[in-house]
Design a protein around this motif. Structure first.
Motif, PDB file in Angstrom:
ATOM      1  N   ASN A  82      35.188  -4.770  18.196  1.00  0.00           N
ATOM      2  CA  ASN A  82      35.095  -6.187  17.840  1.00  0.00           C
ATOM      3  C   ASN A  82      36.456  -6.839  18.055  1.00  0.00           C
ATOM      4  OD1 ASN A  82      34.393  -8.667  16.859  1.00  0.00           O
ATOM      5  ND2 ASN A  82      34.081  -8.012  14.734  1.00  0.00           N
ATOM      6  N   THR A  83      36.594  -7.499  19.188  1.00  0.00           N
ATOM      7  CA  THR A  83      37.838  -8.185  19.544  1.00  0.00           C
ATOM      8  C   THR A  83      37.491  -9.637  19.880  1.00  0.00           C
ATOM      9  OG1 THR A  83      37.691  -7.697  21.915  1.00  0.00           O
ATOM     10  CG2 THR A  83      38.711  -6.023  20.495  1.00  0.00           C
ATOM     11  N   VAL A  87      31.928   0.673  16.905  1.00  0.00           N
ATOM     12  CA  VAL A  87      31.940  -0.771  17.117  1.00  0.00           C
ATOM     13  C   VAL A  87      33.299  -1.229  17.641  1.00  0.00           C
ATOM     14  CG1 VAL A  87      31.569  -3.028  16.039  1.00  0.00           C
ATOM     15  CG2 VAL A  87      30.267  -1.035  15.261  1.00  0.00           C
ATOM     16  N   GLU A  97      35.401  -9.363  23.071  1.00  0.00           N
ATOM     17  CA  GLU A  97      34.381  -8.314  23.244  1.00  0.00           C
ATOM     18  C   GLU A  97      33.775  -7.941  21.899  1.00  0.00           C
ATOM     19  OE1 GLU A  97      34.106  -4.098  25.692  1.00  0.00           O
ATOM     20  OE2 GLU A  97      35.946  -4.564  24.587  1.00  0.00           O
ATOM     21  N   PHE A  98      32.452  -7.884  21.861  1.00  0.00           N
ATOM     22  CA  PHE A  98      31.738  -7.419  20.672  1.00  0.00           C
ATOM     23  C   PHE A  98      30.618  -6.508  21.164  1.00  0.00           C
ATOM     24  CE2 PHE A  98      29.470  -8.737  16.485  1.00  0.00           C
ATOM     25  CZ  PHE A  98      29.866  -7.529  15.913  1.00  0.00           C
ATOM     26  N   ARG A 116      28.705  -2.365  20.660  1.00  0.00           N
ATOM     27  CA  ARG A 116      28.604  -1.166  19.828  1.00  0.00           C
ATOM     28  C   ARG A 116      27.887  -0.055  20.596  1.00  0.00           C
ATOM     29  NH1 ARG A 116      24.305  -2.972  15.048  1.00  0.00           N
ATOM     30  NH2 ARG A 116      22.401  -2.999  16.320  1.00  0.00           N
ATOM     31  N   TRP A 176      21.599  -8.599  19.090  1.00  0.00           N
ATOM     32  CA  TRP A 176      22.001  -7.430  19.856  1.00  0.00           C
ATOM     33  C   TRP A 176      21.027  -7.190  21.005  1.00  0.00           C
ATOM     34  CZ3 TRP A 176      26.637  -5.483  19.240  1.00  0.00           C
ATOM     35  CH2 TRP A 176      27.291  -5.579  17.997  1.00  0.00           C
TER      36      TRP A 176
END
Length: 442
Positions: free
Chosen positions: A233-234, A231, A237-238, A240, A297
């Motif tokens: 997660n910033t 994953v 940006e998300f 996976r 998602w």
């Protein structure tokens, strides 16, 4: 004494130790210790048809065959038994191992005319009337493009093809981007070559190629889970990435569980054949990616990301192939055989043996006593001369050694210390869908 392993022998733990009427206690104890050293579970059995496991399996299959005669489908029986806890249903097992084995047993035991149980002719009629033996002799094609496939996983044809996008391969998974709303969700990536234990095997050995993290990120995975998520997660940006078909046991042992931070390029596992059980699928990695949106998602096709990463690695560009274009010749990639057959080589005739034979032949020639004596004297003279020559040669060698330069001359210009080899990709997407070929393929 006999040892009966269960298929596949390198995976199944059970081994039946068959004790005959004349088996000694020492022999039996040795067999039990051998099974323990092989990390198997030995079970003592007597000499009888089917021993223990196959006697149970016979009654199990007979009951399932009766359900077919009463209206159930083979797929329904398999599904029910998997739900009960079996790794595979009875008809999946027969299809995989081959119908000819059980057919030969039934024929040998004369089940058609045997009293005491209900004979079900379905499997026998499949063999006799159609000649089909299950997957071992079945020809089949890809669901998407109709390309002929082979059940022999190690066959060269399974490794010599252009890259193909199989994101929308016909499967039962919901993928909104694919026609009809169903697809594969990701890409199947096959290693660049097959490693077999012995020549003639039809399966590639697992755990021969490593898997790397595609980005810096955090692992999401509970112990025992089949899938591992990486994953990112910033604030901007998300996303996976999901890895499938690695062995859950080894992932647990390697600490690939939630909370582990990994770096891009870090090895996180090995390519395996895990599909709910060992050898449950072919030797490959299923790789997909998802992004978070307002509706949750969403699957994203990773194919072009894989192509670009490969082109970056080789420092070149691939060539896109359109429908109707000739397929470029691909290099043959024979499997790596760990234990090739040993071919005995003729033993070379020793020089001493040839000399001895020549001497024997000379000795058998009829000669007078005077001639033999003369030969002996001549031989002594020659021997003395040879010794003198050896001494002179030794002195000459000593003189040459003294005049040898103290420093060896440098290697000739342009000489190489080792052979260079062209790097090949560790993995390649498997066949199905749109195609591309690595740079230099044409």
């Amino acid at each position: 004494l006999g040892l009966h392993f269960f298929s596949p022998a390198h995976v199944m733990k059970l081994v039946e130790v068959i004790r005959a009427g004349t088996t000694s206690a020492a022999t039996l104890a040795t067999a039990l210790r051998l099974a323990a050293r092989l990390k198997k579970i030995p079970v003592l059995a007597g000499v009888c048809d089917g021993f223990i496991g196959n006697r149970i399996l016979t009654r199990y299959r007979q009951t399932c065959d009766i359900m077919l005669m009463e209206g159930a489908l083979p797929a329904q029986v398999d599904q029910a038994l998997r739900g009960f806890g079996m790794a595979m249903g009875p008809y999946e097992v027969q299809d995989l191992s081959g119908l000819d084995i059980a057919y030969a047993n039934r024929k040998r035991l004369g089940w058609r005319t045997k009293d005491g149980f209900r004979y079900i002719p379905i499997a026998d009629r499949i063999v006799e009337e159609t000649g089909r033996l299950g997957r071992k002799d079945s020809s089949y094609t890809c669901k998407v493009n109709g390309i002929p496939l082979t059940f022999n996983e190690s066959a060269a044809v399974n490794f010599n093809y252009p890259w193909r996008d199989n994101f929308c391969e016909l499967r039962d998974f919901h993928v909104g981007q694919c026609p009809g709303g169903y697809g594969h969700q990701g890409e199947d990536i096959k290693p660049g070559n097959c490693v077999m234990n012995n020549e003639g095997s039809d399966r590639c050995l697992p755990y021969q190629h490593t898997i790397a993290a595609v980005r810096d990120g955090l692992i999401w995975r509970l112990p025992g889970n089949l899938a591992a998520y990486l994953v990112i997660n910033t604030p901007n940006e998300f996303v996976r990435f999901r890895y499938l078909h690695m062995n859950p046991k080894y992932m647990d042992e390697d600490g690939l569980i939630s909370g582990r931070q990994v770096s891009q390029g870090e090895i996180i596992g090995k390519v395996a054949t895990w599909g709910d059980f060992e050898n449950g699928t072919s030797y490959h990695l299923h790789f997909n990616m998802q992004v978070m949106t307002k509706v949750g998602w969403v699957w994203v096709n990773p194919y072009m990301s894989l192509v670009l990463a490969y082109e970056k690695m080789i420092g070149g560009r691939g060539t896109e192939l359109h429908e109707g274009d000739p397929v470029p010749a691909a290099p043959d990639k024979p499997p790596v055989v760990l234990h090739p057959p040993v071919i005995p080589q003729p033993k070379p005739v020793a020089a001493e043996a040839v000399s001895a034979k020549t001497t024997d032949a000379k000795t058998t020639d009829p000669k007078t006593t005077d001639e033999k004596t003369t030969d002996a004297k001549t031989t002594d003279a020659k021997t003395t001369d040879a010794k003198t020559t050896d001494a002179k040669t030794t002195d000459a060698k000593a003189d040459l050694t003294d005049t040898k330069p103290a420093v060896e001359p440098d290697t000739k210009p342009g000489a190489s210390a080792g052979a260079s080899a062209k790097a090949e990709p560790a993995t390649q997407p498997s066949s199905n869908g749109a195609e591309t070929t690595p740079a230099g393929g044409k």
